[in-house]
Design an enzyme around this catalytic site. Structure first.
Site, PDB file in Angstrom:
ATOM      1  N   GLY A  93      44.542 -57.057  11.679  1.00 14.33           N
ATOM      2  CA  GLY A  93      44.049 -57.096  10.292  1.00 14.33           C
ATOM      3  C   GLY A  93      42.673 -56.468  10.202  1.00 14.33           C
ATOM      4  N   ARG A  96      36.743 -55.678   9.890  1.00 15.40           N
ATOM      5  CA  ARG A  96      35.422 -55.226   9.429  1.00 15.40           C
ATOM      6  C   ARG A  96      35.564 -54.201   8.321  1.00 15.40           C
ATOM      7  NH1 ARG A  96      33.205 -50.878  13.727  1.00 15.40           N
ATOM      8  NH2 ARG A  96      35.175 -50.254  14.618  1.00 15.40           N
ATOM      9  N   ASP A 128      31.711 -59.031  14.679  1.00 21.51           N
ATOM     10  CA  ASP A 128      30.659 -59.264  13.684  1.00 21.51           C
ATOM     11  C   ASP A 128      30.942 -58.581  12.353  1.00 21.51           C
ATOM     12  OD1 ASP A 128      30.316 -56.636  14.355  1.00 21.51           O
ATOM     13  OD2 ASP A 128      28.229 -56.822  15.006  1.00 21.51           O
ATOM     14  N   ARG A 179      35.774 -45.110   3.177  1.00 23.00           N
ATOM     15  CA  ARG A 179      36.940 -44.354   3.647  1.00 23.00           C
ATOM     16  C   ARG A 179      37.982 -44.271   2.549  1.00 23.00           C
ATOM     17  NH1 ARG A 179      39.406 -45.979   9.372  1.00 23.00           N
ATOM     18  NH2 ARG A 179      40.187 -47.847   8.341  1.00 23.00           N
ATOM     19  N   ARG A 186      50.133 -49.514   7.859  1.00 25.46           N
ATOM     20  CA  ARG A 186      50.333 -49.006   9.222  1.00 25.46           C
ATOM     21  C   ARG A 186      51.699 -49.411   9.764  1.00 25.46           C
ATOM     22  NH1 ARG A 186      44.500 -49.661  10.765  1.00 25.46           N
ATOM     23  NH2 ARG A 186      43.550 -49.941   8.735  1.00 25.46           N
ATOM     24  N   ASP A 255      48.659 -50.014  15.297  1.00 24.83           N
ATOM     25  CA  ASP A 255      47.826 -50.382  14.149  1.00 24.83           C
ATOM     26  C   ASP A 255      46.985 -49.189  13.685  1.00 24.83           C
ATOM     27  OD1 ASP A 255      46.740 -51.158  16.806  1.00 24.83           O
ATOM     28  OD2 ASP A 255      44.879 -51.409  15.682  1.00 24.83           O
TER      29      ASP A 255
END
Ligand code: AMP
Ligand code: MG
Length: 501
Positions: A93, A96, A128, A179, A186, A255
């Protein structure tokens, strides 16, 4: 006195949000300390119908840094799984990345607008949620270079610096990339549901993909088989294009394979310099699973994972489903072979394939490997030969001493000459065909590295901006830009690229 018209905000129309809640999690990007713009992509903004005045505004800066939610956006992270280096991971998943939403262009095409590096999500596990500046600049450069080479790819609309430090091997400045993709669905998105035995989930996703990407297939007698066939064909073509530019993706996990057929995830990727069929760059790919000459085979392995996930939809009779899927997968090799042949015919200036072409091409690659010839410059050298023959050297700039041909290549060149002399197309057309298949400028690893170093270490973005301009016009060689065409000196060679996550 003229008053400026107010900037138009992008309108979001997020169809993915109509899917059941188990497909994603709503998640807010996390604010950053000190957002500052690094770059915007005006040409892409125009294609998308995004107002450049808005994109360069203070509001957009804060939206694209994750400080402010755009009007009409309900940011979400998408759920997916994937086979990573051959091993299944049931829960990946967007760890980030935040999908701000979908936008529809003036031509009616639909695109995802996604932030990457915008903070943790429910899928972050121990990560993170952030991205260092280096990988953001790398993705920006490589994806825009790919688009300029006319290879299907996600695009980069903007990058912003966060003013925060990201802790990796070394502390690094942080950044967020915007992006753009036809969608981020996917092969791993299908595996996510299939591996949980959630057939309804697989069907919902397949129906969504048919509607969004392959509307003409909906009325086929076996639409899910048609979907599989289409994905197989797009993957085969995509990888043939990569091979033709010496591009090594580096992390072809399922992925990182988009259903829409665009290149995604510019992590440890690179265009190779000297030709080596076994080249691998990624520092995490210790077995060389994703090396250059394995890419076509890995492509087939990846679409086989999709076929597996789709099996229950392909036919109610299990045996028939399996036979149909197998037949579709068997076609991968033919699609790849045809696409690769087209790529190579274009590169070598042949209008139609003839018997003997394959051997001629193979022989060239053997010479390139044996003499460690620079992939890009070797083919560009042949463009220079075509320019001489077409007698258009006033407008064509030769790469000159950037490349020197060993005797074996000169001998091969005579065979090539005999072959193209028999080709029915004119010399002028041959030159045009070859020029558009053989770039002078690629995003060379050592140049990318120099651009990243200047930005990360000195806050100097000039090398990044200059390199970007060069790779956006890959086919027109200019001697003033020679340094960008040159192969790296031994001390400049970048042996490994890092995921940088
Ligand atoms: P990638 O290697 O970028 O394809 O990422 C593989 C998986 O790891 C995806 O689920 C990413 O969202 C997740 N991921 C990568 N880097 C981070 C990070 N710094 N924080 C959270 N998740 C991450
Ligand atoms: Mg990825």
């Amino acid at each position: 006195m003229s008053t400026q018209t107010p900037a138009t905000r992008p309108q979001f129309d997020t169809t993915f949000a109509s899917l059941p809640e188990r497909f994603y999690s709503y998640a807010q990007p996390i604010s950053v300390a000190n957002a500052s713009a690094i770059i915007h992509n005006p040409e892409l903004a125009q294609e998308l119908g995004i107002d450049l005045q808005w994109l360069t505004s203070d509001e957009a800066l804060h939206v694209l840094a994750g400080n402010q939610t755009a009007m009409g956006s309900a940011p979400m992270a998408q759920a997916y799984a994937g086979h990573q280096f051959g091993r299944f991971n049931p829960q990946l998943g967007d760890g980030r990345a935040h999908l701000l939403g979908e936008i529809v262009t003036p031509n009616g095409a639909r695109f995802d607008l996604q932030l990457k590096g915008s903070g943790p999500t429910p899928y972050s596990r121990r990560g993170d949620g952030r991205s260092p500046l280096g990988p953001v600049l790398r993705e920006y450069l490589l994806s825009e270079a790919m688009a300029a080479l006319k290879v299907p790819t996600t695009r980069s609309l903007a990058a912003v610096a966060t003013g925060e430090t990201v802790m990796r091997q070394n502390p690094a400045p942080g950044a967020v990339l915007t992006r753009i993709a036809p969608s981020h669905i996917r092969v791993g998105s299908f595996e996510y549901f299939a591996m949980q035995g959630d057939e309804a989930g697989v069907k919902t996703l397949a129906d969504y993909c048919l509607k969004r990407h392959f509307a003409t297939l909906i009325d086929k007698p076996q639409p899910y088989l048609a979907l599989l066939n289409e994905v197989i064909e797009r993957q085969a073509k995509l990888i043939a294009q990569w091979q033709g530019f010496g591009f090594i993706h580096g992390v072809m996990n399922t992925d990182n394979v988009l259903i829409c057929g665009a290149t995604v995830d510019y992590g440890p990727c690179a265009f190779m310099d000297d030709f080596d069929p076994d080249k691998v760059f990624s520092s995490i790919d210790q077995q060389g699973r994703y090396r250059y000459n394995q890419q076509p085979g890995i492509g087939q392995w990846n679409v086989t994972r999709l076929a597996q996930a789709l099996l229950p939809l392909i036919h109610t009779n299990d045996e028939k489903a399996l036979a149909d899927a197998q037949e579709a997968l068997n076609n991968y090799a033919a699609h790849y072979g045809a696409a690769y042949q087209r790529v190579m015919s274009n590169k070598l200036g042949m209008s139609k394939p003839q018997t003997g072409d394959q051997e001629l091409t193979q022989e060239l690659f053997s010479i390139m490997a044996e003499h460690k010839l620079d992939f890009t410059l070797c083919f560009r050298y042949l463009v220079d030969q075509a320019a001489i023959q077409a007698a258009i050297d006033e407008t064509h700039q030769s790469i000159g001493d950037a490349f020197s041909a060993p005797d074996e290549l000169l001998a091969w060149q005579q065979k090539w000459q005999l072959r193209v002399d028999k080709d029915p197309q004119t010399k002028a057309l041959r030159y045009e065909q070859m020029k558009l298949a053989n770039p002078a400028f690629i995003a060379r690893n050592h140049q990318v590295e120099l651009a990243i170093r200047a930005a990360e270490d000195q806050g100097d973005y000039q090398p990044f901006y200059r390199l970007l301009e060069v790779v956006k016009a890959p086919f027109n060689y200019q001697s003033a830009l020679k340094k960008y065409a040159l192969a790296p000196m031994p001390q400049e060679v970048v042996a490994h690229t890092f995921c940088g996550t």
